[in-house]
Design a protein around this motif. Structure first.
Motif, PDB file in Angstrom:
ATOM      1  N   GLU A  98       0.830  -1.206   0.000  1.00  0.00           N
ATOM      2  CA  GLU A  98       0.000   0.000   0.000  1.00  0.00           C
ATOM      3  C   GLU A  98       0.866   1.257   0.000  1.00  0.00           C
ATOM      4  O   GLU A  98       0.551   2.241  -0.697  1.00  0.00           O
ATOM      5  CB  GLU A  98      -0.924   0.003   1.228  1.00  0.00           C
ATOM      6  CG  GLU A  98      -2.028  -1.038   1.184  1.00  0.00           C
ATOM      7  CD  GLU A  98      -3.068  -0.745   0.108  1.00  0.00           C
ATOM      8  OE1 GLU A  98      -3.111   0.414  -0.373  1.00  0.00           O
ATOM      9  OE2 GLU A  98      -3.813  -1.651  -0.253  1.00  0.00           O
ATOM     10  N   ARG A  99       1.976   1.234   0.745  1.00  0.00           N
ATOM     11  CA  ARG A  99       2.864   2.403   0.782  1.00  0.00           C
ATOM     12  C   ARG A  99       3.527   2.629  -0.574  1.00  0.00           C
ATOM     13  O   ARG A  99       3.591   3.756  -1.066  1.00  0.00           O
ATOM     14  CB  ARG A  99       3.900   2.219   1.887  1.00  0.00           C
ATOM     15  CG  ARG A  99       4.770   3.434   2.097  1.00  0.00           C
ATOM     16  CD  ARG A  99       5.549   3.353   3.391  1.00  0.00           C
ATOM     17  NE  ARG A  99       6.405   2.165   3.442  1.00  0.00           N
ATOM     18  CZ  ARG A  99       6.173   1.107   4.215  1.00  0.00           C
ATOM     19  NH1 ARG A  99       5.111   1.079   4.998  1.00  0.00           N
ATOM     20  NH2 ARG A  99       6.997   0.068   4.229  1.00  0.00           N
ATOM     21  N   VAL A 100       3.997   1.559  -1.196  1.00  0.00           N
ATOM     22  CA  VAL A 100       4.613   1.683  -2.519  1.00  0.00           C
ATOM     23  C   VAL A 100       3.581   2.089  -3.558  1.00  0.00           C
ATOM     24  O   VAL A 100       3.868   2.866  -4.484  1.00  0.00           O
ATOM     25  CB  VAL A 100       5.294   0.351  -2.902  1.00  0.00           C
ATOM     26  CG1 VAL A 100       5.831   0.407  -4.332  1.00  0.00           C
ATOM     27  CG2 VAL A 100       6.435   0.035  -1.928  1.00  0.00           C
ATOM     28  N   LYS A 101       2.349   1.585  -3.413  1.00  0.00           N
ATOM     29  CA  LYS A 101       1.285   1.934  -4.358  1.00  0.00           C
ATOM     30  C   LYS A 101       0.973   3.427  -4.307  1.00  0.00           C
ATOM     31  O   LYS A 101       0.781   4.081  -5.351  1.00  0.00           O
ATOM     32  CB  LYS A 101       0.045   1.109  -4.048  1.00  0.00           C
ATOM     33  CG  LYS A 101      -1.133   1.384  -4.965  1.00  0.00           C
ATOM     34  CD  LYS A 101      -2.324   0.534  -4.572  1.00  0.00           C
ATOM     35  CE  LYS A 101      -3.533   0.849  -5.446  1.00  0.00           C
ATOM     36  NZ  LYS A 101      -4.709   0.037  -5.061  1.00  0.00           N
ATOM     37  N   CYS A 102       0.907   3.997  -3.110  1.00  0.00           N
ATOM     38  CA  CYS A 102       0.648   5.437  -2.986  1.00  0.00           C
ATOM     39  C   CYS A 102       1.767   6.255  -3.614  1.00  0.00           C
ATOM     40  O   CYS A 102       1.528   7.257  -4.303  1.00  0.00           O
ATOM     41  CB  CYS A 102       0.490   5.798  -1.514  1.00  0.00           C
ATOM     42  SG  CYS A 102      -0.988   5.111  -0.735  1.00  0.00           S
ATOM     43  N   THR A 103       3.025   5.813  -3.404  1.00  0.00           N
ATOM     44  CA  THR A 103       4.154   6.519  -4.014  1.00  0.00           C
ATOM     45  C   THR A 103       4.085   6.448  -5.533  1.00  0.00           C
ATOM     46  O   THR A 103       4.335   7.436  -6.239  1.00  0.00           O
ATOM     47  CB  THR A 103       5.471   5.917  -3.512  1.00  0.00           C
ATOM     48  OG1 THR A 103       5.498   5.946  -2.084  1.00  0.00           O
ATOM     49  CG2 THR A 103       6.669   6.695  -4.049  1.00  0.00           C
ATOM     50  N   ARG A 104       3.728   5.274  -6.061  1.00  0.00           N
ATOM     51  CA  ARG A 104       3.625   5.112  -7.511  1.00  0.00           C
ATOM     52  C   ARG A 104       2.507   5.975  -8.094  1.00  0.00           C
ATOM     53  O   ARG A 104       2.654   6.566  -9.171  1.00  0.00           O
ATOM     54  CB  ARG A 104       3.393   3.637  -7.827  1.00  0.00           C
ATOM     55  CG  ARG A 104       3.419   3.326  -9.311  1.00  0.00           C
ATOM     56  CD  ARG A 104       3.484   1.832  -9.579  1.00  0.00           C
ATOM     57  NE  ARG A 104       2.339   1.140  -8.989  1.00  0.00           N
ATOM     58  CZ  ARG A 104       2.415   0.309  -7.967  1.00  0.00           C
ATOM     59  NH1 ARG A 104       3.582   0.065  -7.389  1.00  0.00           N
ATOM     60  NH2 ARG A 104       1.331  -0.289  -7.491  1.00  0.00           N
ATOM     61  N   GLU A 105       1.394   6.078  -7.376  1.00  0.00           N
ATOM     62  CA  GLU A 105       0.306   6.930  -7.861  1.00  0.00           C
ATOM     63  C   GLU A 105       0.707   8.399  -7.876  1.00  0.00           C
ATOM     64  O   GLU A 105       0.345   9.144  -8.798  1.00  0.00           O
ATOM     65  CB  GLU A 105      -0.927   6.735  -6.964  1.00  0.00           C
ATOM     66  CG  GLU A 105      -1.586   5.369  -7.095  1.00  0.00           C
ATOM     67  CD  GLU A 105      -2.194   5.156  -8.464  1.00  0.00           C
ATOM     68  OE1 GLU A 105      -2.546   6.164  -9.123  1.00  0.00           O
ATOM     69  OE2 GLU A 105      -2.311   3.986  -8.884  1.00  0.00           O
ATOM     70  N   LYS A 115       2.282  13.124 -11.327  1.00  0.00           N
ATOM     71  CA  LYS A 115       3.259  14.131 -11.758  1.00  0.00           C
ATOM     72  C   LYS A 115       3.571  14.003 -13.237  1.00  0.00           C
ATOM     73  O   LYS A 115       3.697  15.001 -13.951  1.00  0.00           O
ATOM     74  CB  LYS A 115       4.535  13.989 -10.936  1.00  0.00           C
ATOM     75  CG  LYS A 115       4.383  14.385  -9.473  1.00  0.00           C
ATOM     76  CD  LYS A 115       5.698  14.224  -8.733  1.00  0.00           C
ATOM     77  CE  LYS A 115       5.551  14.597  -7.261  1.00  0.00           C
ATOM     78  NZ  LYS A 115       6.832  14.429  -6.520  1.00  0.00           N
ATOM     79  N   ARG A 116       3.680  12.748 -13.732  1.00  0.00           N
ATOM     80  CA  ARG A 116       3.958  12.569 -15.156  1.00  0.00           C
ATOM     81  C   ARG A 116       2.774  12.978 -16.024  1.00  0.00           C
ATOM     82  O   ARG A 116       2.937  13.537 -17.106  1.00  0.00           O
ATOM     83  CB  ARG A 116       4.310  11.108 -15.422  1.00  0.00           C
ATOM     84  CG  ARG A 116       5.656  10.681 -14.853  1.00  0.00           C
ATOM     85  CD  ARG A 116       6.100   9.357 -15.444  1.00  0.00           C
ATOM     86  NE  ARG A 116       5.141   8.301 -15.193  1.00  0.00           N
ATOM     87  CZ  ARG A 116       5.181   7.488 -14.137  1.00  0.00           C
ATOM     88  NH1 ARG A 116       6.130   7.655 -13.213  1.00  0.00           N
ATOM     89  NH2 ARG A 116       4.285   6.541 -13.990  1.00  0.00           N
TER      90      ARG A 116
END
Length: 445
Positions: A306-313, A318-319
């Protein structure tokens, strides 16, 4: 013999005299032998020996009057009825208005008499007015009047306020509504009078009207019972309870509200709560299925996911922001504005977007004419015009033909005439008008 009149204190509540048709004033005479409808006469017609059909002047009679005490001396039966009607109209405790409606007693006299004889009377508490038995009877019987017994004291808004309108004119002091459902149902009964010489058809018609009125009374009681049982008087509290559910459950709650009338409040709340629980379970199941698809086998790994998913979103957002500036890439100021926004986001500062253009407004990108009907009928210069003014080719061809016809009819065309023909933005009309003048399609008047 003296008898208490069975009619209200109002003069127009009494039926007219059968002899002279005037409104009866106490005392008046009631025939004890004619019936079942009462045969009433005023004193003048009675002294003249008025007779009509079966009624004879030698029939036994009763003197109808309410000028005698019932509960205590100094209070006549007529005043007792007037006090009860005034309390019913003005509300219990509003003794100033009760005395004003009575006109024969003071505020202190009305309060003392009512409290002594109708509230604190041991006769009523033992035999005539057993409140506990009445409540049990009302809970078992659906056709009786429904007293409002809310668990919380409802708000008491001022008259004609927004909250009063939200509460449908409910008056907490009287536990009743200012306007009943089908408020004018009694109008159908005001002129009905059952007399002995009615024909069978007319009598059946009057009975049918009374039955219809009874059905309307039952509908009033049914609606009041629904409002009381479901706690709909305090609308704001009801809305606050509704907002505790997720948005999807709120939509279901709004749809299923109409079915609350066919089930009890507990069953309805259980139904909504079960659907809210179902929604939570489905969402949890979907989340666990997502973990399984990603190969996660422990809750510790799920937290990391979940933490990595939020960072990826966040990185994806931004892109994707680059797409916001691509359509304005020809504008150097807009590009600089976007770069400043990106720098603020990277620095962890909330960006403040201000549009910087020469006109003070953000310029819209050119319209893409690919696939639009009518594009093949335009030349290159007309396509460029439609792209700049953001006008679809079909509308442009229609406006062009209207201006050409008007110019041909009048031998010339002014800008004001063009604007009266084309009901669009005046700046777009001017650009189309100037373009047609420049290309030689029309002439100035």
């Amino acid at each position: 013999m003296d008898r208490l009149a069975s009619f209200g204190n109002d003069l127009f509540d009494k039926p007219p005299c059968r002899g002279c048709s005037c409104y009866l004033v106490e005392p008046y005479i009631k025939c004890a032998e004619c019936g079942p409808s009462p045969f009433l006469l005023c004193l003048q017609c009675f002294t003249r020996g008025y007779e009509y059909k079966k009624h004879q002047s030698d029939h036994t009679y009763e003197i109808m009057t309410s000028d005698f005490p019932i509960l205590e001396t100094g209070w006549t039966a007529q005043e007792e009825m007037a006090l009860l009607e005034a309390v019913m109209d003005c509300g219990f405790g509003n003794w100033q208005d009760v005395a004003y409606q009575m006109r024969t007693k003071t505020k202190e006299e009305c309060e003392g008499h009512y409290m002594k004889n109708f509230i604190n009377n041991p006769l009523f508490s033992s035999t005539l007015l057993s409140l506990r038995q009445m409540e049990e009877h009302l809970s078992r019987t659906a056709d009786t009047a429904i007293p409002f017994k809310p668990t919380d004291d409802p708000p008491r808004p001022s008259f004609d306020s927004q909250l009063s309108r939200d509460m449908a004119g409910y008056m907490p002091a009287r536990a009743d509504f200012m306007e009943e459902f089908d408020n004018y149902a009694e109008w159908d009964l005001k002129d009905i009078d059952f007399v002995d010489d009615d024909s069978d058809i007319l009598h059946a018609l009057k009975v049918a009207v009374v039955d219809i009125y009874h059905s309307r009374l039952k509908e009033r009681q049914r609606r009041k019972k629904i409002i009381r049982d479901h706690g709909l008087i305090n609308l704001r509290k009801f809305q606050m309870l509704e907002r505790r559910y997720p948005k999807e459950v709120q939509e279901l709650y709004d749809v299923m509200r109409r079915f609350a009338r066919v089930v009890g409040p507990i069953e309805h709340d259980k139904f909504i709560e079960s659907h809210a629980l179902e929604f939570e379970l489905k969402r949890e199941i979907q989340r666990l299925q997502e973990y399984r698809r990603e190969g996660i086998q422990s809750f510790c790994g799920a937290k990391v996911y979940e933490r990595v998913k939020c960072t990826r979103e966040d990185e994806r957002r931004k892109r994707n922001m680059l797409c916001d500036i691509m359509q304005y890439i020809h504008d150097s100021r807009a590009c600089q504005q976007w770069l400043n926004k990106q720098a603020a986001i990277d620095a962890g500062i909330t960006p403040v977007m201000t549009t910087i253009t020469t006109s003070g407004r953000r310029s819209a990108p050119p319209l893409n004419l690919t696939g639009l009907p009518g594009t093949e009928k335009l030349n290159e210069r007309e396509k460029e015009l439609c792209q700049v003014v953001r006008l679809v080719p079909g509308a442009y061809l229609e406006y062009k033909q209207a201006l050409l016809n008007e110019c041909r009819r009048q031998g010339g065309l002014r800008l004001a005439q063009a604007r009266s023909l084309i009901k669009i933005d005046v700046n777009k009309t001017r650009k189309i008008y100037d373009f047609l003048i420049k290309e030689g399609y029309i002439n100035k008047a």
